[in-house]
Write an enzyme that holds these catalytic residues in place. Structure first.
Site, PDB file in Angstrom:
ATOM      1  N   MET A  55      16.589  63.387  61.198  1.00 20.89           N
ATOM      2  CA  MET A  55      15.090  64.467  61.826  1.00 20.89           C
ATOM      3  C   MET A  55      14.150  64.196  61.794  1.00 20.89           C
ATOM      4  O   MET A  55      13.496  63.773  63.033  1.00 20.89           O
ATOM      5  CB  MET A  55      15.654  66.020  60.623  1.00 20.89           C
ATOM      6  CG  MET A  55      16.542  67.031  60.845  1.00 20.89           C
ATOM      7  SD  MET A  55      16.963  68.657  60.367  1.00 20.89           S
ATOM      8  CE  MET A  55      17.373  67.486  59.020  1.00 20.89           C
ATOM      9  N   TRP A  96      11.952  59.046  57.013  1.00 13.62           N
ATOM     10  CA  TRP A  96      11.893  59.369  56.028  1.00 13.62           C
ATOM     11  C   TRP A  96      13.795  59.829  56.063  1.00 13.62           C
ATOM     12  O   TRP A  96      13.765  60.690  55.543  1.00 13.62           O
ATOM     13  CB  TRP A  96      11.030  61.102  55.893  1.00 13.62           C
ATOM     14  CG  TRP A  96       9.467  60.246  55.845  1.00 13.62           C
ATOM     15  CD1 TRP A  96       8.868  60.915  56.853  1.00 13.62           C
ATOM     16  CD2 TRP A  96       8.864  59.614  54.836  1.00 13.62           C
ATOM     17  NE1 TRP A  96       7.596  60.615  56.121  1.00 13.62           N
ATOM     18  CE2 TRP A  96       7.385  59.788  55.306  1.00 13.62           C
ATOM     19  CE3 TRP A  96       9.177  59.229  53.752  1.00 13.62           C
ATOM     20  CZ2 TRP A  96       6.283  59.112  54.810  1.00 13.62           C
ATOM     21  CZ3 TRP A  96       8.285  58.238  52.870  1.00 13.62           C
ATOM     22  CH2 TRP A  96       7.010  58.532  54.002  1.00 13.62           C
ATOM     23  N   CYS A  97      14.271  58.954  56.636  1.00 13.63           N
ATOM     24  CA  CYS A  97      16.098  59.225  56.419  1.00 13.63           C
ATOM     25  C   CYS A  97      16.593  58.262  55.619  1.00 13.63           C
ATOM     26  O   CYS A  97      16.520  57.339  54.836  1.00 13.63           O
ATOM     27  CB  CYS A  97      16.228  58.504  57.793  1.00 13.63           C
ATOM     28  SG  CYS A  97      18.228  58.867  57.892  1.00 13.63           S
ATOM     29  N   GLU A 147      22.321  73.628  52.278  1.00 12.17           N
ATOM     30  CA  GLU A 147      21.313  71.682  52.162  1.00 12.17           C
ATOM     31  C   GLU A 147      20.585  72.255  51.165  1.00 12.17           C
ATOM     32  O   GLU A 147      19.857  72.224  50.015  1.00 12.17           O
ATOM     33  CB  GLU A 147      20.138  71.657  53.345  1.00 12.17           C
ATOM     34  CG  GLU A 147      19.648  70.846  53.145  1.00 12.17           C
ATOM     35  CD  GLU A 147      18.669  70.476  54.567  1.00 12.17           C
ATOM     36  OE1 GLU A 147      17.787  69.834  54.482  1.00 12.17           O
ATOM     37  OE2 GLU A 147      18.181  71.097  55.677  1.00 12.17           O
ATOM     38  N   THR A 157       9.542  72.083  52.571  1.00 12.92           N
ATOM     39  CA  THR A 157       8.401  71.790  51.201  1.00 12.92           C
ATOM     40  C   THR A 157       8.316  73.007  50.920  1.00 12.92           C
ATOM     41  O   THR A 157       8.725  74.074  51.808  1.00 12.92           O
ATOM     42  CB  THR A 157       6.904  71.667  52.326  1.00 12.92           C
ATOM     43  OG1 THR A 157       6.505  72.512  53.399  1.00 12.92           O
ATOM     44  CG2 THR A 157       7.018  69.689  53.227  1.00 12.92           C
TER      45      THR A 157
END
Length: 374
Positions: free
Chosen positions: A120, A151-152, A235, A360
Site C-alpha cells: 500500500m 515499506w512492503c 489486520e 501508527t
C-alpha cells in the site's frame, strides 16, 4: 470479562508453546532473520498456518480467537515466521473479496506454507492511503502497472503481492483504488530491500510496465478502499495478538533477570522501585489480553461487521504497552538489556516498530476520536 478457553483451544495453545520451546528456544535455532522457511514449513505441516482458512481450502476453519491464541504463542516463543502476518492479512482480503480461483490459490497456499505480501505505502502516501499514485491501466492485454511502493513487508520471500493501485480518479480520492494480485516474478517488477534495525524485513517495489491479466483484480475495480476498510478487524487484531505475546515474553525475561541479579546484597527485584514497576506492567499486559480476546470474540460473532473503534483500540493499546514493557525491561536489566547476549534488545526493536506499521498510534487515536463524533 474472563477468558474461558475450550479444552481444544487449551490443547492448541499448549502444542504451539511446546513447539516453540523445542524448535525456536535458542538464537541458533531461530537464525538471524525474521522468517525461517524451515520452521514456517513445519508449522504448515502441523496445520497451524491455516488456522482461519476454511476447510474446503485445506485449513482448520477457526476464527479470530484461535488465530490470536496462535499469534500470542508465536510472539512469546519468538518463532521466526514473519511471513505469516502479511500472508494472513492477504488471505483474509481474498476470502472476503476474491474469486474462487484466487481463494484456492491464496488460501490454499497459506495453509501449505506459502508467503504473501501486501503493498500500500508509497513515498508520498503512508498514513494517507488516498494519496496513492501507483497506477494500473486496463489494456487489451490486461492491467499495466507503473509506479513505486515502499515499506512492503516480506515481498522478497513472497509468491505474490496484493497490490493496492490507482485505476481511476486522482491522488487524494478514496474512489478509484483497486486490489490486484501480482506474482513476484512478474516481468518489470524489481524488489529492493531496505535495511532496518530488524534486518531485511521491508522492501521498495518498482513497477515498470508490469502486466497482469484482468482477472488479477481482487474484488471490484475502483472499490479497493472499501475492501481495505472491511479488513481492519483482521489486520489490527493480528498485529495486536503478536505484540501481546512479545510483551509477555519481554516481561518474563525481565522478571527472571531481576530475581537473579544481585546488587547491594540482594536481588534487584526486591527493591520497591522495581516491584512497583513490575506490578504496573503486569496489570497493563493483562488489560491487553482481555482487550485482544474481547475484540476477537466480537469479530467472530459477526465477521462482516467492521469494528473501527475496537480494532484501533486493540492495536493502539497493545503495541504501546509492548513498547513500554520492552523499554522498561531494558532499563531494569541495565547494560545487560542492551547486550545481544540477551533477547531484550530484540524485544525493543520488535515493539518500537509495532507502533508504526499497520497504522501508527497517532492514526489509531485519530480514528478512535472520529468514532466519538470528533
Amino acid at each position: 470479562m474472563s477468558i474461558d478457553l475450550t479444552d481444544e483451544q487449551r490443547a492448541f495453545v499448549d502444542a504451539v508453546a511446546d513447539f516453540c520451546r523445542r524448535e525456536t528456544g535458542t538464537r541458533e535455532q531461530r537464525g538471524d532473520g525474521p522468517h525461517h522457511p524451515d520452521i514456517y514449513r513445519k508449522m504448515a505441516d502441523l496445520g497451524w498456518l491455516g488456522v482461519t482458512v476454511p476447510d474446503q481450502y485445506g485449513g482448520a476453519g477457526a476464527g479470530m480467537v484461535d488465530t490470536c491464541l496462535f499469534l500470542e504463542q508465536v510472539g512469546y516463543g519468538q518463532a521466526p515466521v514473519g511471513g505469516f502476518t502479511t500472508s494472513a492479512i492477504v488471505a483474509a482480503a481474498v476470502e472476503r473479496s476474491g474469486s474462487e480461483p484466487q481463494k484456492k490459490t491464496v488460501l490454499g497456499g497459506l495453509a501449505t506454507g506459502r508467503v504473501y505480501a501486501i503493498a500500500m505505502s508509497e513515498p508520498e502516501a503512508g498514513s494517507d492511503v488516498a494519496n496513492l499514485s501507483c497506477r494500473a491501466v486496463l489494456t487489451d492485454d490486461g492491467y499495466v502497472i507503473n509506479g513505486q511502493k515502499t515499506w512492503c513487508s516480506n515481498a522478497h520471500i513472497a509468491d505474490a503481492i496484493l497490490l493496492v493501485a490507482r485505476t481511476g480518479g486522482h491522488p487524494g480520492d478514496h474512489h478509484g483504488l483497486t486490489m490486484l494480485l501480482v506474482p513476484t516474478d512478474a516481468a518489470g517488477l524489481r524488489i529492493s530491500g531496505i535495511e532496518t534495525m530488524g534486518g531485511r524485513e521491508v522492501n521498495d517495489l518498482y513497477f515498470t510496465d508490469v502486466v497482469v491479466p484482468a482477472d488479477a483484480v481482487v474484488g471490484t475495480v475502483d472499490r479497493g478502499w472499501q475492501q481495505l476498510m472491511a479488513g481492519l478487524n483482521v489486520e489490527r487484531l493480528i498485529l495486536a495478538a503478536l505484540m501481546l505475546g512479545t510483551a509477555q515474553r519481554a516481561f518474563d525475561d525481565a522478571l527472571d533477570f531481576i530475581k537473579q541479579r544481585k546488587q547491594f546484597g540482594r536481588p534487584v527485584g526486591s527493591f520497591q522501585a522495581l516491584r512497583h514497576r513490575v506490578a504496573d506492567l503486569a496489570t497493563e499486559i493483562e488489560c491487553c489480553r482481555l482487550l485482544v480476546h474481547r475484540v476477537a470474540t466480537l469479530a467472530d460473532r459477526d465477521p462482516h461487521k467492521v469494528l473501527p473503534r475496537e480494532s484501533s483500540m486493540v492495536k493502539l493499546k497493545t503495541t504501546e504497552v509492548a513498547r513500554q514493557v520492552a523499554l522498561a525491561g531494558m532499563q531494569m536489566m541495565g547494560g545487560y538489556g542492551y547486550a545481544t547476549e540477551y533477547d531484550m534488545e530484540r524485544h525493543v526493536r520488535a515493539t518500537l516498530v509495532s507502533t508504526i506499521y499497520g497504522g501508527t498510534s497517532e492514526i489509531q487515536r485519530d480514528i478512535i476520536g472520529k468514532t466519538y463524533g470528533l
